[in-house]
Enzyme design. Structure first.
Site, PDB file in Angstrom:
ATOM      1  N   CYS A 151      43.597 -11.016 -27.592  1.00 19.38           N
ATOM      2  CA  CYS A 151      44.452  -9.873 -27.265  1.00 19.38           C
ATOM      3  C   CYS A 151      43.953  -9.277 -25.944  1.00 19.38           C
ATOM      4  O   CYS A 151      42.825  -8.789 -25.850  1.00 19.38           O
ATOM      5  CB  CYS A 151      44.371  -8.848 -28.400  1.00 19.38           C
ATOM      6  N   CYS A 158      47.741   3.955 -19.844  1.00 20.12           N
ATOM      7  CA  CYS A 158      49.174   3.630 -19.939  1.00 20.12           C
ATOM      8  C   CYS A 158      49.978   4.834 -19.468  1.00 20.12           C
ATOM      9  O   CYS A 158      49.623   5.967 -19.766  1.00 20.12           O
ATOM     10  CB  CYS A 158      49.537   3.296 -21.392  1.00 20.12           C
TER      11      CYS A 158
END
Ligand code: SAH
Ligand code: SF4
Length: 407
Positions: A151, A158
């Protein structure tokens, strides 16, 4: 009298308008992405990192130092197939040439700040980049077979602020560059010693990539795309596009490009079936509502029965997890080759949500399954080392705060 648009013409008018709109939106997204560009992959002494360059860029650098462009092919093999980080290990290259390369270049990895392995074997890496910024990468081994998913993070922080996600409470620091994105995978592979790259017919331990770490990959498309092209190159790491999945919260204008140019699998963080609720919990929905998102999924070129689109759905108690929600979900995706990953919400300090009960998740899953869609309930992996979905940034931030309060 008002002009009546013939129903056959209306969709075309709309789609021309939406093409223009998408092009303008893509421009805006690229311009914003450039404001958060990563630093150049170069050491303080001026040496350039060769990781993260395209084959063409590598060939151009060889020409710059007075060498033949075919050297790029040799280097590619050593860097991405053999995993070499030291020019002196590149035995098909003559010693004087090795020394010349080492004068101008390095083949590096992000620094591993911490590496923790969970009781369930999930391994979490905190990688530190040259400018001190950090991102996390998680390896999740399959429980039954010798294979597993890496991952990978695409940004530090963000810009979006989904209300259930801790990463979303962090401001975007910057985009990660191709060297940093490929570097996460290569460093994880170093940790398991999986070099040289196994051939296509051999099993691999680090067998798939999910772009599901920190950040929104479609807000850093150019760097993510460049990194994925390197990873998919058949003479290097050679991971098939079928083994790579990009997860997006729904950056509609970039989805077509991703499908056409990369052809990798797509996962959509859906999490709600009405615009009213999705506007609240995934605020990007205000810009790209559910109907536009589903339409973009329908257009996604890599979608087929063999390669379904994954819908990620967090189960939030009393918010989005009723049986009526499940029925609306299957209505929305009814004509798509799709599967639905049900993710029990991972709570974090300060979050307002509660996870749904196992019984409620099972009821929801049954409705989705009865409609013909696979709907696995995703077990949270690596919780003891805070490596599960939505937990990544939490820990690294806490560590940094502790370090700051120690000084
Ligand atoms: N920004 C992209 C890529 C990150 S993927 C995206 O949102 O798709 C990370 C996945 O974990 C997303 O599906 C996200 O919605 C989910 N997630 C975030 N916070 C979570 C939490 N607290 N519990 C469970 N899943 C969470
Ligand atoms: Fe960003 Fe994805 Fe978290 Fe939303 S879920 S805040 S898009 S990382």
């Amino acid at each position: 009298m008002t002009a009546v648009i013939h129903p056959d013409i209306r969709p075309r008018i709309n789609s021309v308008a939406s093409d223009d709109l998408n092009a303008a939106e893509r421009e805006r997204i690229h311009a914003k992405s450039a404001l958060f560009a990563p630093p150049e992959a170069r050491l303080a002494d001026g040496r350039r990192d060769l990781v993260g360059l395209s084959r063409e860029e590598l060939a151009a650098l060889m020409t710059d130092i007075g060498e033949k462009p075919f050297r790029a092919k040799q280097l590619w093999h050593w860097i991405y197939h053999q995993g070499a980080t030291d020019f002196s290990a590149m035995t098909t290259i003559a010693k004087p040439m090795q020394a010349k390369l080492a004068e101008h270049f390095v083949v590096s990895r992000p620094e591993t700040a911490t590496e923790q392995t969970s009781v369930d074997e999930t391994r979490k890496f905190l990688f530190r980049f040259r400018d001190g910024q950090e991102a996390e990468t998680v390896y999740i081994p399959d429980r039954r077979e010798d294979r597993g998913a890496v991952c990978i993070s695409s940004q530090v922080g963000c810009t979006l602020s989904c209300t259930f996600c801790h990463t979303g409470t962090q401001k975007l620091v910057r985009n990660l560059g191709p060297a940093e994105i490929v570097g996460q995978f290569m460093a994880a592979r170093d940790s398991y010693g999986e070099w040289p790259s196994p051939s296509a017919d051999m099993p691999r331990y680090l067998s798939t990539i999910v772009l599901m770490g920190m950040g929104e990959p479609l807000y850093n498309y150019e760097n993510v795309a460049k990194a994925m092209r390197i990873i998919m190159d058949g003479e290097g790491i050679a991971l098939s596009r079928r083994r790579i999945t990009l997860s997006t919260s729904g950056v509609v204008p970039m989805m077509d490009r991703c499908g056409e140019e990369l052809g990798i699998n797509l996962a959509i963080s859906l999490h709600a079936v009405t615009n009213e609720l999705r506007d609240q919990i995934v605020p990007l929905n205000r810009k790209y509502p559910i109907e536009d998102l589903i339409a973009a999924c329908r257009r996604y070129p890599a979608a087929s029965n063999a390669r379904r689109i994954t819908f990620e759905y967090i189960m939030l108690r009393g918010v989005n997890a009723s049986e009526a929600d499940a029925r609306e979900l299957v209505r929305l995706i009814r004509d798509l080759p799709a599967k639905v990953n049900l993710i029990p919400f991972n709570p974090w300090p300060g979050s307002d949500f509660q996870p749904s009960s196992r019984a409620q998740i099972a009821k929801f899953a049954n409705i989705v399954m009865d409609a013909g869609f696979a709907s696995p309930i995703r077990a949270a992996r690596g919780q003891d080392i805070l490596a599960a979905c939505g937990q990544l940034k939490t820990e690294s931030e806490r560590q940094r705060r502790t370090a700051a309060s120690d000084t």
